[in-house]
Design an enzyme around this catalytic site. Structure first.
Site, PDB file in Angstrom:
ATOM      1  N   TYR A 271       0.831  -1.198   0.000  1.00 35.74           N
ATOM      2  CA  TYR A 271       0.000   0.000   0.000  1.00 35.74           C
ATOM      3  C   TYR A 271       0.874   1.259   0.000  1.00 35.74           C
ATOM      4  CZ  TYR A 271      -2.876   3.741   2.012  1.00 35.74           C
ATOM      5  OH  TYR A 271      -3.497   4.939   2.255  1.00 35.74           O
ATOM      6  N   HIS A 272       1.917   1.247   0.815  1.00 36.85           N
ATOM      7  CA  HIS A 272       2.830   2.375   0.897  1.00 36.85           C
ATOM      8  C   HIS A 272       3.518   2.611  -0.447  1.00 36.85           C
ATOM      9  CE1 HIS A 272       6.854   4.110   1.721  1.00 36.85           C
ATOM     10  NE2 HIS A 272       6.187   4.884   2.548  1.00 36.85           N
ATOM     11  N   HIS A 273       3.975   1.529  -1.073  1.00 37.46           N
ATOM     12  CA  HIS A 273       4.693   1.660  -2.338  1.00 37.46           C
ATOM     13  C   HIS A 273       3.823   2.260  -3.437  1.00 37.46           C
ATOM     14  CE1 HIS A 273       8.723   0.263  -1.879  1.00 37.46           C
ATOM     15  NE2 HIS A 273       8.376  -0.885  -1.325  1.00 37.46           N
TER      16      HIS A 273
END
Length: 286
Positions: free
Chosen positions: A149-151
């Site tokens: 999700y962060h990426h």
């Protein structure tokens, strides 16, 4: 607000040719024409990582020790160089022009070729950083929601923000370069067989949380300026995106911090990460 042609720039001891040749108008035009390709890259990324997990279910894990050493060393070197080249402009801006300028004037791209070049490199680097997940999949390590999700959100937000020359990105870029310098150095040392003390992981996770807090604070202050009609080179839509992103990161990182340190120290191991690198969000070097 001080006119752009009077902006005080840091006194760099040396400027590389690839930095002095940076033309920000060309990179902005390129990004405006191509930033939506990020959605295609994200789609391919999702297929690869989850399809890869499916294919690896009944296969032995890959070690990839040598490749992992090289990968983390390259990312650590890149992050350190990015931090060294963007921090001087950041500090110079705060010292000579103040907090308002640091948040609301995109002189770090338009007036400073060094900082401008490394800001563009920062945005582009979010694409190859997707490769972090490939190691997790091929080495059959747990792939957590926060990781992918962060990426994908950082890539999409960074590429979109560059098309607008979002001025508050000065803060986000410098913070990310600095934290990634420590994080990828930590990964590189572990990959090479020199694991730092676990307190280093705690420090990096704490800095990641602090990064999210500062990101939220900068966005909220920017929102207040816009509400008051004060000129700031950040669009209201961008502020909403950034607040949602940073706040979600804070919640997810705080949850991880609790599981990795507080719950574990209290003897509650249920649901706590067992991989020694989980507190840093990525499990690549066990």
């Amino acid at each position: 607000m001080q006119p752009y042609n009077q902006v005080t720039l840091p006194n760099y001891s040396y400027v590389f040719n690839f930095e002095s040749g940076f033309i920000h108008q060309k990179t902005r035009t390129w990004m405006q024409d191509n930033w939506t390709l990020g959605f295609y890259y994200v789609g391919v990324y999702m297929v690869l990582i989850f399809g890869g997990q499916y294919l690896m279910q009944n296969r032995p894990r890959f070690e990839l020790r040598g490749t992992l050493c090289l990968w983390n060393t390259l990312l650590a070197t890149f992050s350190i160089m990015g931090a060294c080249r963007t921090v001087p402009e950041f500090l110079c801006t705060l010292t000579h022009h103040g907090f308002y300028h640091s948040v609301c004037v995109p002189s770090f791209i338009e007036d400073d070729k060094v900082s401008g070049f490394w800001s563009f490199m920062f945005v582009l680097s979010k694409l190859p950083e997707l490769g972090d997940t490939i190691f997790i999949v091929l080495r059959k390590q747990p792939l957590i929601f926060l990781h992918w999700y962060h990426h994908i959100t950082v890539l999409l937000y960074s590429w979109f923000s560059y098309t607008e020359y979002t001025s508050s990105a000065r803060w986000f870029i410098v913070m990310n370069y600095c934290v990634h310098s420590l994080m990828y150095t930590y990964y590189a040392l572990r990959a090479w067989g020199f694991p730092p003390p676990r307190q280093v992981a705690l420090l990096i996770t704490s800095l990641q949380l602090l990064q999210m807090v500062i990101g939220c604070a900068v966005n909220m202050w920017t929102h207040q300026l816009l509400q008051q009609g004060i000129k700031c080179h950040v669009t209201p839509f961008n502020v909403k995106l950034s607040v949602a992103m940073y706040f979600s990161y804070f919640v997810l990182f705080a949850r991880f911090f609790y599981k990795a340190y507080i719950a574990k120290n209290n003897g509650s191991r249920k649901g706590a990460p067992t991989n020694p690198d989980y507190p840093l969000m990525k499990s690549k070097v066990q």
